[in-house]
Motif scaffolding. Structure first.
Motif, PDB file in Angstrom:
ATOM      1  N   GLU A 250       0.831  -1.210   0.000  1.00 62.20           N
ATOM      2  CA  GLU A 250       0.000   0.000   0.000  1.00 62.20           C
ATOM      3  C   GLU A 250       0.866   1.260   0.000  1.00 62.20           C
ATOM      4  O   GLU A 250       0.593   2.211  -0.745  1.00 62.20           O
ATOM      5  N   ALA A 251       1.911   1.275   0.814  1.00 56.99           N
ATOM      6  CA  ALA A 251       2.827   2.418   0.854  1.00 56.99           C
ATOM      7  C   ALA A 251       3.542   2.585  -0.476  1.00 56.99           C
ATOM      8  O   ALA A 251       3.727   3.705  -0.968  1.00 56.99           O
ATOM      9  N   ALA A 252       3.942   1.469  -1.089  1.00 56.87           N
ATOM     10  CA  ALA A 252       4.630   1.525  -2.383  1.00 56.87           C
ATOM     11  C   ALA A 252       3.727   2.149  -3.444  1.00 56.87           C
ATOM     12  O   ALA A 252       4.170   3.006  -4.217  1.00 56.87           O
ATOM     13  N   ILE A 253       2.477   1.755  -3.477  1.00 55.39           N
ATOM     14  CA  ILE A 253       1.537   2.333  -4.444  1.00 55.39           C
ATOM     15  C   ILE A 253       1.347   3.814  -4.186  1.00 55.39           C
ATOM     16  O   ILE A 253       1.305   4.620  -5.117  1.00 55.39           O
ATOM     17  N   ASP A 254       1.287   4.183  -2.913  1.00 52.32           N
ATOM     18  CA  ASP A 254       1.140   5.599  -2.558  1.00 52.32           C
ATOM     19  C   ASP A 254       2.362   6.422  -2.987  1.00 52.32           C
ATOM     20  O   ASP A 254       2.221   7.556  -3.440  1.00 52.32           O
ATOM     21  N   LEU A 255       3.550   5.866  -2.879  1.00 48.35           N
ATOM     22  CA  LEU A 255       4.786   6.562  -3.262  1.00 48.35           C
ATOM     23  C   LEU A 255       5.014   6.585  -4.772  1.00 48.35           C
ATOM     24  O   LEU A 255       5.802   7.382  -5.271  1.00 48.35           O
ATOM     25  N   LEU A 256       4.327   5.728  -5.492  1.00 47.99           N
ATOM     26  CA  LEU A 256       4.581   5.528  -6.917  1.00 47.99           C
ATOM     27  C   LEU A 256       4.167   6.729  -7.756  1.00 47.99           C
ATOM     28  O   LEU A 256       3.045   7.234  -7.642  1.00 47.99           O
ATOM     29  N   LEU A 257       5.089   7.183  -8.597  1.00 54.01           N
ATOM     30  CA  LEU A 257       4.814   8.269  -9.534  1.00 54.01           C
ATOM     31  C   LEU A 257       3.888   7.782 -10.655  1.00 54.01           C
ATOM     32  O   LEU A 257       3.834   6.590 -10.947  1.00 54.01           O
ATOM     33  N   PRO A 258       3.200   8.703 -11.327  1.00 52.10           N
ATOM     34  CA  PRO A 258       2.475   8.309 -12.539  1.00 52.10           C
ATOM     35  C   PRO A 258       3.451   7.670 -13.528  1.00 52.10           C
ATOM     36  O   PRO A 258       4.595   8.093 -13.652  1.00 52.10           O
ATOM     37  N   ASP A 259       3.010   6.641 -14.203  1.00 52.80           N
ATOM     38  CA  ASP A 259       3.809   5.820 -15.111  1.00 52.80           C
ATOM     39  C   ASP A 259       4.894   5.041 -14.364  1.00 52.80           C
ATOM     40  O   ASP A 259       5.846   4.563 -14.952  1.00 52.80           O
ATOM     41  N   GLY A 260       4.704   4.871 -13.050  1.00 54.95           N
ATOM     42  CA  GLY A 260       5.616   4.060 -12.261  1.00 54.95           C
ATOM     43  C   GLY A 260       5.160   2.615 -12.230  1.00 54.95           C
ATOM     44  O   GLY A 260       4.043   2.284 -12.648  1.00 54.95           O
ATOM     45  N   VAL A 261       6.031   1.744 -11.717  1.00 50.60           N
ATOM     46  CA  VAL A 261       5.764   0.306 -11.756  1.00 50.60           C
ATOM     47  C   VAL A 261       6.240  -0.377 -10.475  1.00 50.60           C
ATOM     48  O   VAL A 261       7.264  -0.006  -9.904  1.00 50.60           O
ATOM     49  N   LEU A 262       5.478  -1.376 -10.069  1.00 50.90           N
ATOM     50  CA  LEU A 262       5.877  -2.282  -8.992  1.00 50.90           C
ATOM     51  C   LEU A 262       5.849  -3.696  -9.541  1.00 50.90           C
ATOM     52  O   LEU A 262       4.931  -4.058 -10.284  1.00 50.90           O
ATOM     53  N   LEU A 263       6.815  -4.481  -9.156  1.00 53.97           N
ATOM     54  CA  LEU A 263       6.843  -5.880  -9.516  1.00 53.97           C
ATOM     55  C   LEU A 263       6.931  -6.676  -8.221  1.00 53.97           C
ATOM     56  O   LEU A 263       7.817  -6.427  -7.405  1.00 53.97           O
ATOM     57  N   ILE A 264       5.987  -7.599  -8.027  1.00 57.08           N
ATOM     58  CA  ILE A 264       5.894  -8.340  -6.773  1.00 57.08           C
ATOM     59  C   ILE A 264       5.950  -9.836  -7.077  1.00 57.08           C
ATOM     60  O   ILE A 264       4.994 -10.402  -7.606  1.00 57.08           O
ATOM     61  N   ALA A 265       7.077 -10.468  -6.763  1.00 57.81           N
ATOM     62  CA  ALA A 265       7.260 -11.900  -6.992  1.00 57.81           C
ATOM     63  C   ALA A 265       6.706 -12.685  -5.810  1.00 57.81           C
ATOM     64  O   ALA A 265       6.991 -12.373  -4.655  1.00 57.81           O
ATOM     65  N   ILE A 266       5.909 -13.711  -6.129  1.00 60.45           N
ATOM     66  CA  ILE A 266       5.239 -14.549  -5.138  1.00 60.45           C
ATOM     67  C   ILE A 266       5.795 -15.967  -5.240  1.00 60.45           C
ATOM     68  O   ILE A 266       5.979 -16.492  -6.341  1.00 60.45           O
ATOM     69  N   TYR A 267       6.001 -16.586  -4.086  1.00 62.11           N
ATOM     70  CA  TYR A 267       6.519 -17.949  -4.032  1.00 62.11           C
ATOM     71  C   TYR A 267       5.504 -18.838  -3.309  1.00 62.11           C
ATOM     72  O   TYR A 267       5.545 -18.982  -2.092  1.00 62.11           O
ATOM     73  N   PRO A 268       4.563 -19.446  -4.064  1.00 61.38           N
ATOM     74  CA  PRO A 268       3.481 -20.206  -3.448  1.00 61.38           C
ATOM     75  C   PRO A 268       3.869 -21.593  -2.952  1.00 61.38           C
ATOM     76  O   PRO A 268       3.019 -22.324  -2.446  1.00 61.38           O
ATOM     77  N   GLY A 269       5.134 -21.966  -3.032  1.00 61.60           N
ATOM     78  CA  GLY A 269       5.582 -23.284  -2.594  1.00 61.60           C
ATOM     79  C   GLY A 269       5.603 -23.449  -1.087  1.00 61.60           C
ATOM     80  O   GLY A 269       5.793 -24.552  -0.594  1.00 61.60           O
ATOM     81  N   HIS A 270       5.414 -22.355  -0.331  1.00 61.29           N
ATOM     82  CA  HIS A 270       5.293 -22.467   1.128  1.00 61.29           C
ATOM     83  C   HIS A 270       4.010 -21.751   1.543  1.00 61.29           C
ATOM     84  O   HIS A 270       3.500 -20.891   0.823  1.00 61.29           O
ATOM     85  N   ALA A 271       3.461 -22.122   2.680  1.00 66.43           N
ATOM     86  CA  ALA A 271       2.120 -21.678   3.081  1.00 66.43           C
ATOM     87  C   ALA A 271       1.987 -20.159   3.136  1.00 66.43           C
ATOM     88  O   ALA A 271       1.005 -19.601   2.631  1.00 66.43           O
ATOM     89  N   GLU A 272       2.944 -19.473   3.743  1.00 66.10           N
ATOM     90  CA  GLU A 272       2.831 -18.014   3.849  1.00 66.10           C
ATOM     91  C   GLU A 272       2.921 -17.359   2.473  1.00 66.10           C
ATOM     92  O   GLU A 272       2.225 -16.396   2.191  1.00 66.10           O
ATOM     93  N   GLY A 273       3.754 -17.902   1.600  1.00 59.20           N
ATOM     94  CA  GLY A 273       3.860 -17.366   0.244  1.00 59.20           C
ATOM     95  C   GLY A 273       2.549 -17.482  -0.511  1.00 59.20           C
ATOM     96  O   GLY A 273       2.109 -16.544  -1.182  1.00 59.20           O
ATOM     97  N   ALA A 274       1.901 -18.631  -0.409  1.00 56.41           N
ATOM     98  CA  ALA A 274       0.601 -18.821  -1.069  1.00 56.41           C
ATOM     99  C   ALA A 274      -0.427 -17.853  -0.494  1.00 56.41           C
ATOM    100  O   ALA A 274      -1.203 -17.237  -1.245  1.00 56.41           O
ATOM    101  N   ALA A 275      -0.420 -17.680   0.829  1.00 63.62           N
ATOM    102  CA  ALA A 275      -1.375 -16.772   1.478  1.00 63.62           C
ATOM    103  C   ALA A 275      -1.106 -15.314   1.087  1.00 63.62           C
ATOM    104  O   ALA A 275      -2.052 -14.544   0.865  1.00 63.62           O
ATOM    105  N   GLU A 276       0.167 -14.924   0.978  1.00 68.93           N
ATOM    106  CA  GLU A 276       0.488 -13.567   0.530  1.00 68.93           C
ATOM    107  C   GLU A 276      -0.048 -13.325  -0.875  1.00 68.93           C
ATOM    108  O   GLU A 276      -0.621 -12.272  -1.157  1.00 68.93           O
ATOM    109  N   GLY A 277       0.146 -14.293  -1.755  1.00 68.82           N
ATOM    110  CA  GLY A 277      -0.345 -14.158  -3.117  1.00 68.82           C
ATOM    111  C   GLY A 277      -1.851 -13.999  -3.165  1.00 68.82           C
ATOM    112  O   GLY A 277      -2.375 -13.127  -3.867  1.00 68.82           O
ATOM    113  N   ASP A 278      -2.562 -14.831  -2.424  1.00 64.57           N
ATOM    114  CA  ASP A 278      -4.028 -14.739  -2.387  1.00 64.57           C
ATOM    115  C   ASP A 278      -4.481 -13.382  -1.852  1.00 64.57           C
ATOM    116  O   ASP A 278      -5.399 -12.758  -2.389  1.00 64.57           O
TER     117      ASP A 278
END
Length: 185
Positions: free
Chosen positions: A120-148
Motif C-alpha cells: 500500500e505504501a509503495a503504491i502511494d509513493l509511486l509516480l504516474p507511469d511508475g511500476v511495482l513488480l511483486i514476486a510470489i513464491y506459493p511453494g510455502h504456506a505463507e507465500g501462497a497466502a500472501e499471493g491470495d
C-alpha cells in the motif's frame, strides 16, 4: 521456456531510467538492488530493505564486487516502514516475497501483516507511469497466502488509476509468479 527474471527486468525497464528513484523492498542477496542501481545510474537513487543483517552484508558485498554506482541506501528494517526512510516519490519498486535465499532460515519469511502495508505504501509513493513488480513464491504456506491476499487487494483498485496484472506458468501451480502494478500516467 518463460524466463520470469527476464520478464521482471523487461517490465521494470519500460518505466525506470537514469536519474530516477527505485526501491528494493526485499533486498535478499542484492540481485534486484544491483539491477535497480545500474538502471538508475550515478544520478539515481535506490533504497533497499531487509530485516536481516545478513542480507545487508551480502548485498553490500555483491554491489561492491559488481562495481555498482554509489547510489544506494541499504536499510535494516521492515519494508512496511518504507515511508520512514523514503520521502520522495518513486518510479519503480521490486518485491521478492519469501525467505532469504541460501540462508537456511526458511522460518524467517515475509509475512502478510507487513507485506500488505508495504505494498500500500509503495503504491502511494509511486509516480504516474511508475511500476511495482511483486514476486510470489506459493511453494510455502505463507507465500501462497500472501499471493491470495494481494490478488484480492489488487481487484479492489480502480482500473482508471492502477493496472494490476498477474503472470503465472499455468501448468506448474507451485512455481513462482508475479504481479505487475502500473500507475496510469
Amino acid at each position: 521456456m518463460v524466463d520470469l527474471i527476464g520478464l521482471h527486468k523487461h517490465f521494470i525497464l519500460q518505466h525506470l531510467g537514469a536519474g530516477e528513484v527505485a526501491v528494493d523492498f526485499t533486498m535478499g542477496n542484492g540481485n534486484d538492488t544491483l539491477f535497480l542501481s545500474k538502471t538508475v545510474g550515478e544520478n539515481g537513487k535506490v533504497y533497499a530493505f531487509d530485516i536481516q543483517e545478513d542480507a545487508l552484508t551480502s548485498t553490500r558485498a555483491h554491489l561492491e564486487a559488481e562495481n555498482a554506482p554509489q547510489n544506494y541506501t541499504l536499510i535494516c528494517d521492515s519494508h512496511h516502514r518504507v515511508k520512514d526512510y523514503v520521502k520522495e516519490p518513486i518510479k519503480a519498486g521490486m518485491f521478492n516475497l519469501g525467505y532469504l535465499p541460501g540462508s537456511g532460515r526458511k522460518a524467517v519469511t515475509t509475512m502478510r501483516e507487513t507485506t500488505m502495508p508495504a505494498v500500500e505504501a509503495a503504491i502511494d509513493l509511486l509516480l504516474p507511469d511508475g511500476v511495482l513488480l511483486i514476486a510470489i513464491y506459493p511453494g510455502h504456506a505463507e507465500g501462497a497466502a500472501e499471493g491470495d491476499m494481494l490478488r484480492e487487494y489488487f481487484k479492489t483498485l480502480s482500473r482508471f488509476k492502477i493496472c494490476a496484472s498477474e503472470f503465472h506458468i499455468l501448468n506448474s501451480p507451485t512455481s513462482p509468479y508475479f504481479f505487475l502494478v502500473e500507475k496510469h500516467p
